[in-house]
Each structure stands twice: as C-alpha cells, then as structure tokens.
Scaffold this motif. Structure first.
Motif, short mmCIF file in Angstrom:
data_model
loop_
_atom_site.label_atom_id
_atom_site.label_comp_id
_atom_site.label_asym_id
_atom_site.label_seq_id
_atom_site.Cartn_x
_atom_site.Cartn_y
_atom_site.Cartn_z
N THR A 36 0.84 -1.28 0.16
CA THR A 36 0.24 -0.03 0.09
C THR A 36 1.05 1.49 -0.02
OG1 THR A 36 -0.32 -0.12 2.37
CG2 THR A 36 -2.01 -1.00 1.06
N VAL A 37 1.97 1.12 0.33
CA VAL A 37 2.97 2.22 0.50
C VAL A 37 4.10 2.33 -0.59
CG1 VAL A 37 4.45 3.93 1.68
CG2 VAL A 37 2.52 2.72 2.80
N ASP A 38 4.26 3.03 -1.23
CA ASP A 38 5.49 2.91 -2.50
C ASP A 38 6.80 3.08 -1.76
OD1 ASP A 38 6.79 2.68 -4.76
OD2 ASP A 38 6.14 4.76 -5.45
N ILE A 39 7.15 2.16 -1.51
CA ILE A 39 8.63 2.27 -0.53
C ILE A 39 9.80 1.67 -1.62
CG2 ILE A 39 9.95 1.58 1.34
CD1 ILE A 39 7.32 1.50 2.99
N VAL A 40 9.42 0.26 -2.03
CA VAL A 40 10.46 -0.24 -2.87
C VAL A 40 9.78 -0.40 -4.14
CG1 VAL A 40 11.80 -2.46 -3.10
CG2 VAL A 40 11.23 -1.52 -0.95
N ASP A 41 10.57 -0.04 -5.26
CA ASP A 41 10.34 -0.36 -6.73
C ASP A 41 10.18 -1.82 -6.96
OD1 ASP A 41 10.00 -0.27 -9.26
OD2 ASP A 41 11.91 0.64 -9.75
N THR A 42 9.13 -2.32 -7.10
CA THR A 42 9.05 -3.79 -7.44
C THR A 42 8.74 -4.17 -8.85
OG1 THR A 42 6.60 -3.54 -7.02
CG2 THR A 42 8.00 -4.41 -5.02
#
Length: 242
Positions: A36-42
């Motif tokens: 839900t939170v854009d922390i790591v580029d997946t």
C-alpha cells in the motif's frame, strides 16, 4: 501418539505470543505495508503481485526455520527433548510430530496471507493443475529445506546462540532473499550468490508461477531439494538431544 504430540506442539505454538509475532504478524505487516505504500520499486504491475509470493516464502521460513529452531533449541536446553526421548514416543515420532505441527501452521499462514493479498488486489496466475502442483512442490521442498537447517542449528548450538543466529539469519534473508527487494537490485556478483539461497529459490519459484504463470520451475526446485538433502542429512547426523 504422533497426532497427540503434533496437536500439543501446534497448540503451544499458537499460544506463544513471540512465535505468533514471527509467523503471522510480521509477514502480514510486511505484505500490507509494502503493498500500500510505495517504498520499494517492485517493477511493473501491482506491488502486491510481486510481494505476495515472497511473503508466502517468508512465512514458510519463519515457521520451519526460525520458529522451529528457537523453540527446539530451548526445549533441548531445558531437558524437554531428553525427557520426551525417554518416553514411549520414539524420537523419530517426535520429529514427525514437530514436522506435522509446522505443516499445520503453514497451512493457516498461507490461508491468511492469501486472503489478505486477494483483498489488496492480488491476481495470482498459475491456476492450472500444473501450477498448483508446482506451488505445492515448492512449499513442500522449502519446508523440508528450512526444517533441516532449523533442526541442525537447534541441535548443535546453545539455545542463546540459536536465538541470536536464527533471528539474524531471518533478517538477512528478509533483505537479501528476494522477498521484498527484487534480486535485480543487487550487483551481479552478489545476485549470483543470493540466487542459490533457499529463500531466494522459494520466493523466485513461487513468483514465476503465481505472478508470471510460468511452467514448473525446475531450477528453483533443484536448489530447494539440494538444501533439503544437505540440511536434513546434517541434522540427522549431528543433532544432539541434550
């Protein structure tokens, strides 16, 4: 006797707050937070599609390796294993009961995490019979590999050393095992080594089936099988009951 001991082992695990934190709460929080939170580029696509298979792999590791190693290590220290080994329950039956307890816990983990991932918008591929069998084979070999390593650690190190080492390995593999951070983010030399880890093989295999809809991940199954043979073989040879 085996079923009774397995039921006891499962109840003890589910009543242990620290074990629940490790096996249920942490994987759930990681799945929800990073989805839900854009922390790591997946990469391309929804983050939950990348994260769900990795978190399932993490759940297997947390139960079969970390949780089992810590619990068994302290049972060994306090003489529980020695007393159980002298009971009518054979030692092989005790190990079987522990394995059944791990499997029951993993079934509950997978059901819970799958439900949460679906609620977050996960759209798994690999719904064919071949895909389902591939997932089951990966989970089974992953459980065998991590159980062997966990029992090896618990049966050879002191309980305090097992506690520290198991948690340290858990954190290191969480970061470097392709669970949250894609292995493509690491340098090529490090990536080559990381791909041979059991957590990397399990998460990558699950991801190839459940995210990409690929066929049987033979390479990942081979890595897990090798770790399972080495871990279980070493545990059977070196495990000390007291």
């Amino acid at each position: 006797m085996i079923m009774a001991q397995a039921a006891l082992e499962t109840r003890m695990l589910l009543r242990n707050g620290e074990q629940l934190l490790l096996t249920v709460v942490i994987p759930t929080l990681l799945l929800v937070l990073f989805s839900t939170v854009d922390i790591v580029d997946t990469g391309e696509g929804a983050a939950v599609d990348f994260l769900a298979p990795g978190v399932l792999a993490l759940a297997v590791m947390s139960t079969a390796f970390t949780g089992q190693a810590i619990a068994t290590g302290f049972e060994r220290r306090y003489g529980v294993l020695k007393r159980l080994g002298a009971s009518p329950l054979p030692r092989w039956a005790l190990m079987t009961a522990k394995t059944l307890s791990v499997l029951v816990t993993e079934v509950l983990q997978v059901a819970l995490l799958t439900a949460i991932a679906l609620a977050l918008g996960w759209s798994p591929a690999g719904g064919t019979p071949s895909g389902v069998l591939s997932v089951l084979a990966l989970l089974a070999l992953g459980t065998a590999a991590f159980s062997g390593l966990g029992l090896l650690m618990a049966g050879t190190l002191k309980a305090e050393a097992t506690l520290a080492a198991a948690n340290l390995v858990f954190l290191l593999l969480l970061v470097g095992g392709g669970v949250i951070v894609p292995l493509e983010k690491f340098p090529d030399a490090a990536r080559t080594a990381l791909e041979l880890l059991p957590i990397s093989a399990l998460s990558d295999g699950l991801r190839s089936v459940l995210e990409q809809g690929a066929g049987v991940p033979w390479a990942d199954l081979g890595v897990l099988a090798a770790w399972a043979v080495l871990g279980l073989g070493a545990a059977a040879r070196l495990f000390r009951w007291e």
